[in-house]
Design an enzyme around this catalytic site. Structure first.
Site, mmCIF file in Angstrom:
data_model
loop_
_atom_site.group_PDB
_atom_site.id
_atom_site.type_symbol
_atom_site.label_atom_id
_atom_site.label_comp_id
_atom_site.label_asym_id
_atom_site.label_seq_id
_atom_site.Cartn_x
_atom_site.Cartn_y
_atom_site.Cartn_z
ATOM 1 N N ASP A 1 1.009 -0.885 -0.048
ATOM 2 C CA ASP A 1 -0.093 0.142 -0.069
ATOM 3 C C ASP A 1 0.793 1.023 -0.147
ATOM 4 O O ASP A 1 1.819 1.409 0.002
ATOM 5 C CB ASP A 1 -0.901 -0.383 0.976
ATOM 6 C CG ASP A 1 -1.706 1.169 1.133
ATOM 7 O OD1 ASP A 1 -2.679 1.838 0.025
ATOM 8 O OD2 ASP A 1 -2.671 1.364 2.271
ATOM 9 N N GLY A 2 0.045 2.313 -0.404
ATOM 10 C CA GLY A 2 1.438 3.944 -0.622
ATOM 11 C C GLY A 2 1.962 4.755 -1.704
ATOM 12 O O GLY A 2 2.444 4.923 -2.061
ATOM 13 N N ASN A 3 1.567 3.351 -3.075
ATOM 14 C CA ASN A 3 1.834 3.951 -3.944
ATOM 15 C C ASN A 3 1.548 4.716 -4.493
ATOM 16 O O ASN A 3 2.169 6.251 -5.141
ATOM 17 C CB ASN A 3 1.732 2.722 -5.647
ATOM 18 C CG ASN A 3 2.224 1.328 -5.196
ATOM 19 O OD1 ASN A 3 3.060 1.240 -4.651
ATOM 20 N ND2 ASN A 3 1.655 0.308 -5.525
ATOM 21 N N GLY A 4 -0.224 4.834 -4.454
ATOM 22 C CA GLY A 4 -0.290 6.633 -5.177
ATOM 23 C C GLY A 4 -0.187 7.940 -4.535
ATOM 24 O O GLY A 4 0.554 9.008 -4.933
ATOM 25 N N HIS B 1 2.481 3.528 -9.336
ATOM 26 C CA HIS B 1 2.505 1.433 -9.749
ATOM 27 C C HIS B 1 3.480 0.857 -9.835
ATOM 28 O O HIS B 1 4.288 0.107 -9.784
ATOM 29 C CB HIS B 1 1.169 1.483 -10.041
ATOM 30 C CG HIS B 1 0.114 1.185 -9.116
ATOM 31 N ND1 HIS B 1 0.027 1.067 -7.652
ATOM 32 C CD2 HIS B 1 -1.194 2.493 -9.970
ATOM 33 C CE1 HIS B 1 -1.037 1.701 -7.385
ATOM 34 N NE2 HIS B 1 -1.561 2.118 -8.681
ATOM 35 N N LEU C 1 11.699 -20.360 -4.412
ATOM 36 C CA LEU C 1 10.648 -19.790 -3.833
ATOM 37 C C LEU C 1 8.986 -19.735 -4.361
ATOM 38 O O LEU C 1 9.175 -20.117 -5.482
ATOM 39 C CB LEU C 1 11.214 -18.061 -3.820
ATOM 40 C CG LEU C 1 10.451 -17.050 -3.621
ATOM 41 C CD1 LEU C 1 10.041 -16.806 -1.661
ATOM 42 C CD2 LEU C 1 9.968 -15.452 -3.516
ATOM 43 N N ARG D 1 2.141 -5.132 5.895
ATOM 44 C CA ARG D 1 1.315 -4.056 5.316
ATOM 45 C C ARG D 1 1.897 -2.492 5.516
ATOM 46 O O ARG D 1 2.484 -2.258 6.617
ATOM 47 C CB ARG D 1 0.149 -3.780 6.055
ATOM 48 C CG ARG D 1 -0.557 -2.398 5.191
ATOM 49 C CD ARG D 1 -2.177 -2.843 4.680
ATOM 50 N NE ARG D 1 -2.843 -2.077 4.364
ATOM 51 C CZ ARG D 1 -3.885 -1.879 4.006
ATOM 52 N NH1 ARG D 1 -4.956 -3.082 4.297
ATOM 53 N NH2 ARG D 1 -4.789 -1.021 3.070
ATOM 54 N N GLU E 1 1.848 -13.000 12.769
ATOM 55 C CA GLU E 1 2.204 -11.880 13.145
ATOM 56 C C GLU E 1 2.033 -10.877 12.065
ATOM 57 O O GLU E 1 1.911 -10.613 10.436
ATOM 58 C CB GLU E 1 3.643 -12.059 13.827
ATOM 59 C CG GLU E 1 3.367 -13.422 14.186
ATOM 60 C CD GLU E 1 3.615 -12.719 15.660
ATOM 61 O OE1 GLU E 1 3.591 -11.762 16.364
ATOM 62 O OE2 GLU E 1 2.867 -14.172 16.607
HETATM 63 C C1 FPP Z 1 -2.379 0.113 -3.674
HETATM 64 O O1 FPP Z 1 -1.676 1.094 -3.366
HETATM 65 C C2 FPP Z 1 -1.881 -0.839 -4.111
HETATM 66 C C3 FPP Z 1 -2.077 -1.289 -5.479
HETATM 67 C C4 FPP Z 1 -3.777 -1.450 -5.579
HETATM 68 C C5 FPP Z 1 -1.428 -1.923 -6.359
HETATM 69 C C6 FPP Z 1 -0.006 -2.953 -6.117
HETATM 70 C C7 FPP Z 1 0.657 -2.793 -7.153
HETATM 71 C C8 FPP Z 1 1.859 -2.611 -7.285
HETATM 72 C C9 FPP Z 1 3.095 -2.837 -5.853
HETATM 73 C C10 FPP Z 1 2.862 -2.091 -8.640
HETATM 74 C C11 FPP Z 1 2.728 -3.549 -9.734
HETATM 75 C C12 FPP Z 1 2.923 -5.129 -8.592
HETATM 76 C C13 FPP Z 1 3.913 -5.899 -8.901
HETATM 77 C C14 FPP Z 1 3.153 -7.518 -8.575
HETATM 78 C C15 FPP Z 1 3.861 -6.157 -11.060
HETATM 79 P P1 FPP Z 1 -2.554 2.721 -3.301
HETATM 80 O O2 FPP Z 1 -1.916 3.118 -5.039
HETATM 81 O O3 FPP Z 1 -3.685 2.553 -3.170
HETATM 82 O O4 FPP Z 1 -1.800 3.071 -2.842
HETATM 83 P P2 FPP Z 1 -2.827 4.761 -1.882
HETATM 84 O O5 FPP Z 1 -3.466 4.304 -0.835
HETATM 85 O O6 FPP Z 1 -1.101 5.817 -1.607
HETATM 86 O O7 FPP Z 1 -3.658 5.394 -3.388
#
Ligand code: FPP
Length: 244
Positions: free
Chosen positions: A21-24, A38, A132, A185, A204
């Site tokens: 979580d946290g990409n956006g 992402h 793995l 997370r 855990e």
């Molecule tokens: C949630 O954070 C993240 C997602 C819904 C997408 C996760 C995808 C990736 C990490 C990249 C690609 C993955 C692979 C396996 C190639 P959010 O974007 O909702 O973050 P926010 O809460 O900051 O908006």
């Protein structure tokens, strides 16, 4: 289609789940569109996969796209789907080299034919990987998988918990895996978001203080070290209390 994979032996080691979580927010803080985050997040996935075996991880399950993520804007959804395809195309050879078996868990019927094809090719090419097991959850909902397994089990299921767990694995297109030892997370939220609800019964939990694009091998190492300092009792007593 449900895989039948009775011959498969799961790699030794911990089962770690990750909610990425946290990409956006990471991208927005840099004045960039969400897909920028992402894309950076996909690079972190590569780093986690490379680091995991040396940290004693045998199974890694990553939450890449939940069944509720279809509610996001079409542009973000299609960008993520493209990213999954390019990840599979670019990482499959590296997975083979590193003994990583790739497996995509979740529903397939709402994915594009091109992505389904890429998934099948990656799974087939990497199937001999024994170091793995990398499970990437796409169009995944833990509750839907439990309901699907219950439907398969029928009204008077005579089996054990383990057998029901194996059914859950089957309906999500996965080999049977041990339960999750550690769920990580990032991103500051502390919730499960419909991820591995059955498999995390005694997991855990760890919430490193960073957004997913900031996660790295060093942070993962610290989380694993902290995990080993915890006493897991599975509903029993601490060693000292049990002895007295
Ligand atoms: C949630 O954070 C993240 C997602 C819904 C997408 C996760 C995808 C990736 C990490 C990249 C690609 C993955 C692979 C396996 C190639 P959010 O974007 O909702 O973050 P926010 O809460 O900051 O908006």
């Amino acid at each position: 289609m449900i895989q039948s994979d009775t011959e498969y032996t799961n790699p030794e080691g911990l089962h770690v789940g990750m909610i990425m979580d946290g990409n956006g927010r990471w991208a927005a803080a840099r004045g960039q569109p969400r897909l920028f985050g992402h894309r950076r997040g996909a690079k972190v996935v590569t780093e986690m996969v490379e680091t995991a075996p040396a940290l004693g991880i045998g199974t890694l399950t990553l939450y890449a796209f939940s069944s509720d993520n279809w509610k996001r804007p079409a542009r973000e959804v299609s960008g993520l789907m493209r990213l999954f395809r390019s990840y599979l195309a670019s990482e499959t050879a590296r997975c083979v080299e590193n003994g990583v078996r790739l497996c995509i868990i979740g529903r397939r019927d709402r994915l594009s034919p091109a992505l389904i094809h890429a998934i099948q090719a990656a799974e087939q090419t990497t199937r001999a990987g024994k170091r793995l097991l990398l499970r990437i959850a796409i169009d995944y909902s833990a509750r839907d998988s439990i309901v699907a397994a219950a439907r398969c089990a029928g009204e008077c299921f005579p089996g054990s918990r383990e057998e029901f767990g194996a059914l859950i694995a089957r309906v999500t297109n996965s080999p049977v895996v041990p339960e999750v030892d550690l769920l990580i997370r990032t991103g500051g939220e502390q919730r499960l978001s419909d991820f591995l609800l059955w498999e995390c019964a005694y997991a855990e939990l760890a919430f490193p203080d960073c957004m997913w694009p900031e996660m790295d091998a060093r942070r993962l190492g610290r989380v694993i070290e902290d995990f080993h300092s915890r006493e897991r009792r599975f509903g029993g007593l601490a060693h000292t209390a049990a002895a007295s």
